[in-house]
Scaffold this motif. Structure first.
Motif, PDB file in Angstrom:
ATOM      1  N   ASP A 425      44.138  37.771  30.726  1.00 45.93           N
ATOM      2  CA  ASP A 425      42.862  37.963  31.397  1.00 45.93           C
ATOM      3  C   ASP A 425      43.058  37.865  32.902  1.00 45.93           C
ATOM      4  O   ASP A 425      43.957  37.182  33.386  1.00 45.93           O
ATOM      5  CB  ASP A 425      41.838  36.929  30.924  1.00 45.93           C
ATOM      6  N   ASP A 481      35.656  36.958  35.607  1.00 44.58           N
ATOM      7  CA  ASP A 481      36.768  37.134  34.662  1.00 44.58           C
ATOM      8  C   ASP A 481      36.724  38.515  34.028  1.00 44.58           C
ATOM      9  O   ASP A 481      35.652  39.130  33.892  1.00 44.58           O
ATOM     10  CB  ASP A 481      36.709  36.075  33.562  1.00 44.58           C
ATOM     11  N   GLN A 483      39.184  40.952  30.906  1.00 43.61           N
ATOM     12  CA  GLN A 483      40.310  41.066  29.993  1.00 43.61           C
ATOM     13  C   GLN A 483      41.181  42.256  30.388  1.00 43.61           C
ATOM     14  O   GLN A 483      40.678  43.315  30.758  1.00 43.61           O
ATOM     15  CB  GLN A 483      39.810  41.250  28.557  1.00 43.61           C
TER      16      GLN A 483
END
Length: 537
Positions: A425, A481, A483
Motif C-alpha cells: 500500500d 492511503d 493500494q
C-alpha cells in the motif's frame, strides 16, 4: 528513473539474514529473502509558486502576497497601416509593323524618356519614404542585333551610396531569339521623394529610362516588330519611415486571441478573489490621431470552456488617442490609461475564470478629424498601436476545488527486470500549512503525461490551523492511503511516473483568507510493501 537507497532501507534486515545464511549450503544463483518494510518513494512540496509563478508575486514585510502581472493584449504594427505591394512597370520601344527597317548607329538612344511611377497604396497619400528593406530589379529583353545599355534613374530619390540609378547591359538578340539580362540592387536605406517632379503630388516617383545601342558596337538594322523592353520591379518594400496623409479610414481588428500564462499551473477549480485592480494601457506610436472602439475583451479558460466578457464604461464609447510626436530620429508615443476595479467593472469575475486566453475585437478609426496634420502623418518601422494589461491582486482568496499537480519520478529499489518492491500500500503523509483543506488524486502516467492507471486514494488532508488574525498558526499532519498491486508496481518499474493532484478548498466558502509567502504543504509518499532482497529474477 532512479533505483537508489535500497540498501539503506533494509541494511539491518539484510545483515541479520546474512549472518544466519552463512551456515547454509550454497545453491545456484543469489539467495533471496522476503521482507516487509516501509520504503520511501517520493518527497515533494506544494507552495504558492505552484499556483502562480514566483516572478509574478510581490511579498510585503508581513509575508502577505500580491499578484503583479503584466501582459501585452494586442499590438497593431505598421503593416496594418501601410502595405506596399510588389509592383512592376514596363518601359520600352520598338519598330511597329508596316514601318519597314531602319539602320541605327552605335550609341543611338533607342528610347530616352521621363516618366512617373505611381504606387497603389489604397487610402495612403505618401510624400516621402525611407526603406528598411526592398529590392529594385531591372530586367532587359532585347530583340535588336546590337548590345543595349539600359539605365533607370529615380530623380529626386537617393540610394544609400548617393546615386539614384541602376544600369544593365544585354547582348544582341532578335525577334525569334531575344536576349535577357537582369540587374538588382538593395534599396535598404534609400530615400524616396514621392511628390513627383513638381513636388506637388503623392505616391509618385519621378523616373527616367535610357536604352542605348552599345556606343562601342557597330550599330544595328532594326526591323519592324523588333523591340527593347525594360521591366522594372519593386519588391519586398518595408518602410523604415513614411510621411504623408494616412487617410480617414477604419481598420477592423479581430477577432483575435492572446495567450495568458497567469494561471498556467492550475488544472481545475475556481479561485474567488477579494480585490482586483486592472489597468489598461494603450500606447500610440503612430503619428496619427486614432479612435479605438473596443467591441469586447473576453476571458477564456480553454480547460473548462468558461468565458466572461469584461464589463466597463470603456466599451460604451471610443477611446481617443492622440498622435505620437516625431522626434526626427524616432518618436514619443502618446499614452492612454484607465483603471478598473471591483467597484466599476466585473474584473474580479473576469479573473476568476482563471483565463489562459483573452479574445478581443476592435475598430481603429484613423484621422477621425481629417487631414489636420496637413500631410504630416508619420510612422517608423517600430511604430505600433499596442495595449497592455497590468493586473494587481492582493491574494485574499476563496479556493473551490482548486487543483494543482506534480509529476513525480519514483525512487524504486531494484531494476525493471529484478523488482525490489512486489506489492503493498502507498501512504501519503502531508504536513499542510495552507489555510485550505485538501484531498489527493493519484494516477500512473506515461512519458507524455497520459494516464495509464488510476490509483484510488482514501483520506483527507486537514487545513492548517488559523489564528484569530486569520493567519495559519501551525501546520497539521494528515495521511492518505492507496493500494498498489503487482500490476501497478510493474507499470512504475516500466518507466512510468506518478501524477499527484492536490485539490484545495477553503473551509468557509464565504470568507476570503490571506495567503502568505511562507505557506506550504510537504508531502512524502512511502510504500508499505512486500520487498524481495536480490529481486525477482
Amino acid at each position: 528513473m532512479r533505483y537508489t537507497g535500497t540498501k539503506l532501507w533494509v541494511a539491518s534486515l539484510i545483515a541479520g539474514t546474512l549472518i544466519s545464511a552463512m551456515g547454509c549450503s550454497k545453491e545456484d544463483g543469489p539467495a533471496q529473502w522476503d521482507v516487509d518494510l516501509l520504503a520511501p518513494l517520493v518527497n515533494t512540496t506544494f507552495t504558492i509558486g505552484d499556483l502562480i509563478d514566483d516572478t509574478l508575486l510581490d511579498v510585503s514585510s508581513d509575508g502577505s502576497v500580491t499578484l503583479l502581472y503584466q501582459s501585452q493584449l494586442f499590438a497593431v504594427d505598421m503593416d496594418t497601416v501601410l502595405k506596399a505591394p510588389d509592383t512592376t512597370f514596363f518601359y520600352g520601344a520598338g519598330l511597329a509593323n508596316g514601318q519597314g527597317s531602319v539602320n541605327l548607329p552605335a550609341g543611338f538612344p533607342f528610347t530616352s524618356q521621363n516618366d512617373l511611377t505611381r504606387f497603389d497604396l489604397e487610402d495612403l497619400y505618401l510624400r516621402s519614404l525611407i526603406l528598411r528593406e526592398g529590392t529594385l530589379r531591372m530586367r532587359l529583353r532585347n530583340e535588336i542585333m546590337s548590345a543595349i545599355i539600359g539605365t533607370f534613374r529615380l530623380p529626386g530619390s537617393t540610394f544609400p551610396d548617393g546615386t539614384n540609378s541602376i544600369t544593365s547591359e544585354v547582348g544582341p538578340g532578335s525577334l525569334s531569339n531575344p536576349t535577357y539580362s537582369t540587374q538588382s540592387r538593395d534599396l535598404a536605406g534609400s530615400v524616396f521623394d514621392l511628390r513627383g517632379p513638381a513636388y506637388n503630388d503623392v505616391n509618385t516617383l519621378a523616373t527616367s529610362i535610357d536604352l542605348l545601342l552599345d556606343p562601342n558596337g557597330s550599330g544595328a538594322t532594326v526591323n519592324e516588330g523588333d523591340s527593347v523592353v525594360a521591366e522594372i520591379t519593386y519588391s519586398g518594400l518595408i518602410p523604415q519611415y513614411a510621411k504623408g496623409y494616412f487617410g480617414d479610414r477604419t481598420i477592423h481588428i479581430g477577432p483575435e486571441e492572446s495567450d495568458l500564462d497567469l494561471f498556467a499551473n492550475v488544472v481545475n477549480g475556481t479561485l474567488d478573489v477579494d480585490d482586483v485592480s486592472l489597468k489598461l494601457r494603450v500606447e500610440n506610436g503612430v503619428g496619427v490621431d486614432v479612435q479605438v472602439r473596443l467591441d469586447h475583451l473576453r476571458a477564456m479558460n480553454s480547460h473548462n470552456g468558461a468565458s466572461v466578457d469584461l464589463s466597463h464604461t470603456i466599451f460604451q464609447g471610443p477611446v481617443n488617442l492622440n498622435r505620437a510626436v516625431d522626434l526626427g530620429n524616432g518618436y514619443a508615443p502618446s499614452v492612454y490609461t484607465t483603471t478598473m476595479d471591483n467597484t466599476d467593472s466585473n474584473v474580479d469575475v473576469f479573473l476568476e475564470t482563471l483565463p489562459d486566453q483573452v479574445t478581443y475585437e476592435l475598430d481603429l478609426h484613423l484621422n477621425p478629424l481629417g487631414d489636420i496634420s496637413n500631410g504630416n502623418d508619420f510612422l517608423y518601422y517600430d511604430s505600433k498601436l499596442r495595449a497592455t494589461l497590468e493586473l494587481e491582486v492582493p491574494l485574499r482568496v476563496i479556493a473551490n476545488e482548486l487543483t494543482l499537480e506534480k509529476i513525480l519520478d519514483v525512487d524504486l529499489p531494484g531494476t525493471e527486470d529484478a523488482h525490489g518492491l512486489q506489492s503493498g500500500d502507498l501512504r501519503i503523509f502531508a504536513t499542510n500549512g495552507f489555510p485550505f483543506s485538501a484531498r489527493f488524486q493519484m494516477d500512473i502516467v506515461d512519458a507524455e503525461g497520459q494516464v495509464v492507471r488510476a490509483v484510488p486514494l482514501q483520506g483527507l488532508i486537514a487545513s492548517g490551523v488559523l489564528g484569530a488574525n486569520g493567519v495559519v498558526q501551525h501546520s497539521v499532519d494528515s495521511r492518505a492511503d492507496a493500494q498498489l498491486d503487482a500490476d501497478g508496481i510493474d507499470l512504475l518499474y516500466a518507466g512510468n511516473r506518478l501524477r499527484l493532484r492536490a485539490i484545495f478548498n477553503t473551509a468557509d466558502q464565504a470568507q476570503h483568507v490571506r495567503i502568505l509567502d511562507s505557506y506550504r504543504m510537504d508531502v512524502k509518499i512511502a510504500a508499505g510493501a512486500h520487498y524481495l532482497v536480490n529481486g525477482d529474477e
